[in-house]
Enzyme design. Sequence first.
Site, PDB file in Angstrom:
ATOM      1  N   HIS A  90     -18.718 -22.577 -23.046  1.00  0.00           N
ATOM      2  CA  HIS A  90     -19.857 -22.826 -22.138  1.00  0.00           C
ATOM      3  C   HIS A  90     -20.104 -21.649 -21.211  1.00  0.00           C
ATOM      4  O   HIS A  90     -20.710 -21.823 -20.140  1.00  0.00           O
ATOM      5  CB  HIS A  90     -19.594 -24.118 -21.348  1.00  0.00           C
ATOM      6  CG  HIS A  90     -19.354 -25.291 -22.232  1.00  0.00           C
ATOM      7  ND1 HIS A  90     -20.338 -25.940 -22.927  1.00  0.00           N
ATOM      8  CD2 HIS A  90     -18.184 -25.879 -22.611  1.00  0.00           C
ATOM      9  CE1 HIS A  90     -19.817 -26.893 -23.662  1.00  0.00           C
ATOM     10  NE2 HIS A  90     -18.504 -26.894 -23.492  1.00  0.00           N
TER      11      HIS A  90
ATOM     12  N   TRP B  25      -5.350 -11.003  13.049  1.00  0.00           N
ATOM     13  CA  TRP B  25      -5.934 -11.057  11.704  1.00  0.00           C
ATOM     14  C   TRP B  25      -7.420 -11.245  11.966  1.00  0.00           C
ATOM     15  O   TRP B  25      -7.848 -12.310  12.420  1.00  0.00           O
ATOM     16  CB  TRP B  25      -5.337 -12.247  10.951  1.00  0.00           C
ATOM     17  CG  TRP B  25      -5.732 -12.386   9.525  1.00  0.00           C
ATOM     18  CD1 TRP B  25      -5.210 -11.731   8.450  1.00  0.00           C
ATOM     19  CD2 TRP B  25      -6.751 -13.239   8.997  1.00  0.00           C
ATOM     20  NE1 TRP B  25      -5.824 -12.143   7.291  1.00  0.00           N
ATOM     21  CE2 TRP B  25      -6.776 -13.060   7.596  1.00  0.00           C
ATOM     22  CE3 TRP B  25      -7.634 -14.141   9.552  1.00  0.00           C
ATOM     23  CZ2 TRP B  25      -7.654 -13.741   6.753  1.00  0.00           C
ATOM     24  CZ3 TRP B  25      -8.518 -14.828   8.721  1.00  0.00           C
ATOM     25  CH2 TRP B  25      -8.521 -14.632   7.344  1.00  0.00           C
TER      26      TRP B  25
ATOM     27  N   ARG C  65       2.856 -13.419   8.276  1.00  0.00           N
ATOM     28  CA  ARG C  65       1.645 -14.241   8.304  1.00  0.00           C
ATOM     29  C   ARG C  65       0.393 -13.431   7.972  1.00  0.00           C
ATOM     30  O   ARG C  65      -0.667 -13.978   7.753  1.00  0.00           O
ATOM     31  CB  ARG C  65       1.484 -14.876   9.692  1.00  0.00           C
ATOM     32  CG  ARG C  65       2.608 -15.806  10.080  1.00  0.00           C
ATOM     33  CD  ARG C  65       2.636 -16.039  11.579  1.00  0.00           C
ATOM     34  NE  ARG C  65       1.399 -16.600  12.048  1.00  0.00           N
ATOM     35  CZ  ARG C  65       1.216 -17.910  12.244  1.00  0.00           C
ATOM     36  NH1 ARG C  65       2.187 -18.745  11.968  1.00  0.00           N
ATOM     37  NH2 ARG C  65       0.079 -18.384  12.687  1.00  0.00           N
TER      38      ARG C  65
ATOM     39  N   LYS D 234      -0.447 -16.116   5.709  1.00  0.00           N
ATOM     40  CA  LYS D 234       0.402 -17.166   5.159  1.00  0.00           C
ATOM     41  C   LYS D 234      -0.111 -18.547   5.546  1.00  0.00           C
ATOM     42  O   LYS D 234      -0.025 -19.482   4.782  1.00  0.00           O
ATOM     43  CB  LYS D 234       1.848 -17.008   5.650  1.00  0.00           C
ATOM     44  CG  LYS D 234       2.808 -18.029   5.052  1.00  0.00           C
ATOM     45  CD  LYS D 234       2.893 -17.894   3.550  1.00  0.00           C
ATOM     46  CE  LYS D 234       3.724 -18.975   2.910  1.00  0.00           C
ATOM     47  NZ  LYS D 234       3.596 -18.977   1.428  1.00  0.00           N
TER      48      LYS D 234
ATOM     49  N   CYS E 208      -3.399 -14.725  12.818  1.00  0.00           N
ATOM     50  CA  CYS E 208      -2.899 -14.184  14.088  1.00  0.00           C
ATOM     51  C   CYS E 208      -1.581 -14.845  14.489  1.00  0.00           C
ATOM     52  O   CYS E 208      -1.265 -15.947  14.090  1.00  0.00           O
ATOM     53  CB  CYS E 208      -3.913 -14.455  15.201  1.00  0.00           C
ATOM     54  SG  CYS E 208      -5.501 -13.732  14.881  1.00  0.00           S
TER      55      CYS E 208
ATOM     56  N   GLU F  23      -4.310 -12.602  -5.861  1.00  0.00           N
ATOM     57  CA  GLU F  23      -4.006 -12.496  -4.425  1.00  0.00           C
ATOM     58  C   GLU F  23      -2.948 -11.438  -4.124  1.00  0.00           C
ATOM     59  O   GLU F  23      -2.858 -10.976  -2.988  1.00  0.00           O
ATOM     60  CB  GLU F  23      -3.606 -13.841  -3.844  1.00  0.00           C
ATOM     61  CG  GLU F  23      -2.286 -14.415  -4.296  1.00  0.00           C
ATOM     62  CD  GLU F  23      -1.957 -15.720  -3.576  1.00  0.00           C
ATOM     63  OE1 GLU F  23      -2.310 -15.897  -2.411  1.00  0.00           O
ATOM     64  OE2 GLU F  23      -1.358 -16.589  -4.225  1.00  0.00           O
TER      65      GLU F  23
ATOM     66  N   GLU G 212      -3.908 -21.668 -11.047  1.00  0.00           N
ATOM     67  CA  GLU G 212      -2.856 -21.150 -10.155  1.00  0.00           C
ATOM     68  C   GLU G 212      -2.370 -19.787 -10.630  1.00  0.00           C
ATOM     69  O   GLU G 212      -2.148 -18.883  -9.820  1.00  0.00           O
ATOM     70  CB  GLU G 212      -1.699 -22.152 -10.100  1.00  0.00           C
ATOM     71  CG  GLU G 212      -0.483 -21.685  -9.344  1.00  0.00           C
ATOM     72  CD  GLU G 212      -0.737 -21.362  -7.870  1.00  0.00           C
ATOM     73  OE1 GLU G 212      -1.825 -21.695  -7.365  1.00  0.00           O
ATOM     74  OE2 GLU G 212       0.136 -20.748  -7.247  1.00  0.00           O
TER      75      GLU G 212
ATOM     76  N   ASN H 151      -5.147 -17.194  19.424  1.00  0.00           N
ATOM     77  CA  ASN H 151      -5.276 -17.544  17.991  1.00  0.00           C
ATOM     78  C   ASN H 151      -6.382 -18.571  17.896  1.00  0.00           C
ATOM     79  O   ASN H 151      -6.483 -19.464  18.736  1.00  0.00           O
ATOM     80  CB  ASN H 151      -3.983 -18.192  17.458  1.00  0.00           C
ATOM     81  CG  ASN H 151      -2.899 -17.173  17.204  1.00  0.00           C
ATOM     82  OD1 ASN H 151      -3.091 -15.987  17.448  1.00  0.00           O
ATOM     83  ND2 ASN H 151      -1.760 -17.632  16.710  1.00  0.00           N
ATOM     84  N   GLY H 152      -7.208 -18.461  16.838  1.00  0.00           N
ATOM     85  CA  GLY H 152      -8.260 -19.465  16.634  1.00  0.00           C
ATOM     86  C   GLY H 152      -9.634 -18.821  16.745  1.00  0.00           C
ATOM     87  O   GLY H 152      -9.776 -17.602  16.681  1.00  0.00           O
TER      88      GLY H 152
ATOM     89  N   LYS I  27      -2.451 -16.468  -8.303  1.00  0.00           N
ATOM     90  CA  LYS I  27      -1.239 -15.659  -8.041  1.00  0.00           C
ATOM     91  C   LYS I  27      -1.521 -14.195  -8.308  1.00  0.00           C
ATOM     92  O   LYS I  27      -1.189 -13.312  -7.545  1.00  0.00           O
ATOM     93  CB  LYS I  27      -0.107 -16.124  -8.956  1.00  0.00           C
ATOM     94  CG  LYS I  27       1.104 -16.827  -8.480  1.00  0.00           C
ATOM     95  CD  LYS I  27       1.421 -16.930  -7.045  1.00  0.00           C
ATOM     96  CE  LYS I  27       0.655 -17.852  -6.310  1.00  0.00           C
ATOM     97  NZ  LYS I  27       0.209 -18.684  -5.527  1.00  0.00           N
TER      98      LYS I  27
HETATM   99  C1  AGP Z   1      -1.174 -19.558  -1.978  1.00  0.00           C
HETATM  100  O1  AGP Z   1      -0.599 -18.548  -2.806  1.00  0.00           O
HETATM  101  C2  AGP Z   1      -2.087 -18.994  -0.969  1.00  0.00           C
HETATM  102  N1  AGP Z   1      -1.369 -18.151  -0.079  1.00  0.00           N
HETATM  103  C3  AGP Z   1      -3.002 -19.977  -0.297  1.00  0.00           C
HETATM  104  O2  AGP Z   1      -3.962 -20.351  -1.253  1.00  0.00           O
HETATM  105  C4  AGP Z   1      -2.377 -21.291   0.256  1.00  0.00           C
HETATM  106  O3  AGP Z   1      -1.943 -22.110  -0.793  1.00  0.00           O
HETATM  107  C5  AGP Z   1      -3.477 -22.048   1.023  1.00  0.00           C
HETATM  108  O4  AGP Z   1      -3.886 -21.232   2.105  1.00  0.00           O
HETATM  109  C6  AGP Z   1      -3.014 -23.411   1.540  1.00  0.00           C
HETATM  110  O5  AGP Z   1      -1.957 -23.225   2.436  1.00  0.00           O
HETATM  111  P1  AGP Z   1      -1.110 -24.525   2.899  1.00  0.00           P
HETATM  112  O6  AGP Z   1      -0.432 -25.051   1.674  1.00  0.00           O
HETATM  113  O7  AGP Z   1      -0.163 -23.999   3.928  1.00  0.00           O
HETATM  114  O8  AGP Z   1      -2.090 -25.513   3.461  1.00  0.00           O
END
Ligand code: AGP
Length: 610
Positions: free
Chosen positions: A506, A74, A27, A605, A2, A490, A483, A101-102, A487
């Site tokens: 395994h 959000w 965001r 974000k 949000c 997501e 990672e 927010n929250g 990528k």
């Molecule tokens: C990364 O591609 C993601 N958007 C997400 O996993 C992000 O790394 C995670 O939310 C942590 O965010 P931060 O580094 O702002 O704490």
Amino acid sequence: MCGIVGYIGDRDISSVLIVGLERLSYRGYDSAGIATLSESELSCWKKTGKIHELSRFIDKLSIKGQLGIGHTRWATHGPTTEINAHPHVCGNGKKIAIVHNGIIENYASIKSDLQKKGYIFRSQTDSEVIGHLIAYYYKTEDSLLSAIKQCISKLQGTYSVAVISELDPNKIICFRKGSPLIIGLGSNENFVSSDINSIINHTKDVVYLEDSQIAIIEKSTVDILNESGKSVDFKVNHVEWDPNTSEKSGYDHFMLKEIYEQPHVIRKILSKYVSNNTIQFNHIDNSKIGLDSVRRFIIQACGTSWHSGLIGKYYIEKYARILTEVDISSEFRYRQMISHGNDLVLAISQSGETADTLACLREAKSKFFKVLSFVNVKNSSIDRESDGVIYSYSGQEIGVASTKNYLSQLLCMFLFSIYLGQTRGILSDKEYSDMITSVNRLPEYLEKILQNADKIKTISDKYYLSREFLFIGRGYNYPSALEGALKLKEISYIHATGYAAGELKHGPIALIDSKLPVVCVCPQTETYDKMISNIHEVISRKGKTIIIATEGDTRVKEFSDDIIYVPKAPDYLTPMLVSIPMQLLAYYIAINLDCDVDQPRNLAKSVTVE
Ligand code: AGP
């Protein structure tokens, strides 16, 4: 996540609020709304979907107003509907509008109490309780402010809230706990936001509201009260921020722009921390955090930052010989933190606002751990609450999928580990100097890889219809595989799994067949031969191999369906090199699938809620 904006002044209220919401859109959100006060009359408009839906609707109206608030939602409680969008308008006669927010953790009990008192709830959100609670207390309190104070005393959870009301029509009143809120100071006008990006185009003078403070914002005054209701002095920060970072500058997407910014970002970080072949973290007070006597690091982070923490563990244990644990923040928070003495918690967070990472920081400090953080956003909550900070200087990262900041985190972790190795006498002067010479070549390596982007696009064109991927790697490049999988999943919504290559036998090997593309992260490192064996396990079950290999490695050619080369470099640089091919692979696959790469569905974000 949000977003909140607010404005009081003489500008066109709807355009200031709508533009502010647009600048928060990176965001992640699913609905938006604004509320304004004009001649003491409160109006509110909300829409699901993108902000331009709301904007198109509002453009047809001639909205006047001296002040207003806006929100991008959000969804956490209640589906995406107009009713659930913010602002929520409540009140017994005179209207009150709130944005939040929250998460209000005790909203259900508050809601049921108020319903018994006859309050009618329209939404399924937790946030709506805030507006009704203020209205309830206003019946017995002598002002909107005292009603708000009573409301705050009942709330549990995390919140940043902005309130406007016909009850006190010349003020925006804000308060926060655990979720950021910023006040932008103008000349005969003031701004409110949950994210500097939405007000930086109007003012660079900002105040960071602290937890439990209340801000009373009028056109030409800002008053901040502490928990006991007393006015307190506040620091005005002048923010150096290049608004151009929030422009695409000719790229199709922010994510692509940020992938291409990486060589520049690496040069900037090296210029900040390396001079005369020596690494310096001058702004850290080693004695305050006990860095010279640390015997155990505990890294805690989320998502991509957790992946860089996993690689950081390899670096620190190998080059500084210090025991290092790595935890996902949401897990670390609830496991019993045991202090051996001489521990140091390392929090890694691009945004500096991730709720779980911030909560862990606070939990750790309550148990007398010191916290050193790796943060990108200056003056973020984690920045301000840490005992020391190493900034990743990657500039604003707009794309929800972290790219340039991931690389920045890896470089900062690497520099930090060899800084420790050198100061503790683990690395010889020659080893230290050679490593700095190597890392100074990183930008040119990255530029060389980026020149290969078309080849990576061709590979993406070949595989983009695959419905699942497997990523495998060893050593430093096991987290690289995690990672790479994150990528892809997501931004393309394709199911992708990252695994330690040695784990194939395994279980995951059961996944392999002729339809499964397997991205094999196989640069020439000390685990190369083992990786080759794992690749053979894949091809003997007809898996499709996309191999990321070291330039000049002709051996892997014979068993790769596709190959992406990265320059020859020492083992410790390979996680930084292989990240770009996987970022581009994910980007082009997502583009082929018409996905919204900058604002992927369901994602935010900065995850400022648990
Ligand atoms: C990364 O591609 C993601 N958007 C997400 O996993 C992000 O790394 C995670 O939310 C942590 O965010 P931060 O580094 O702002 O704490």
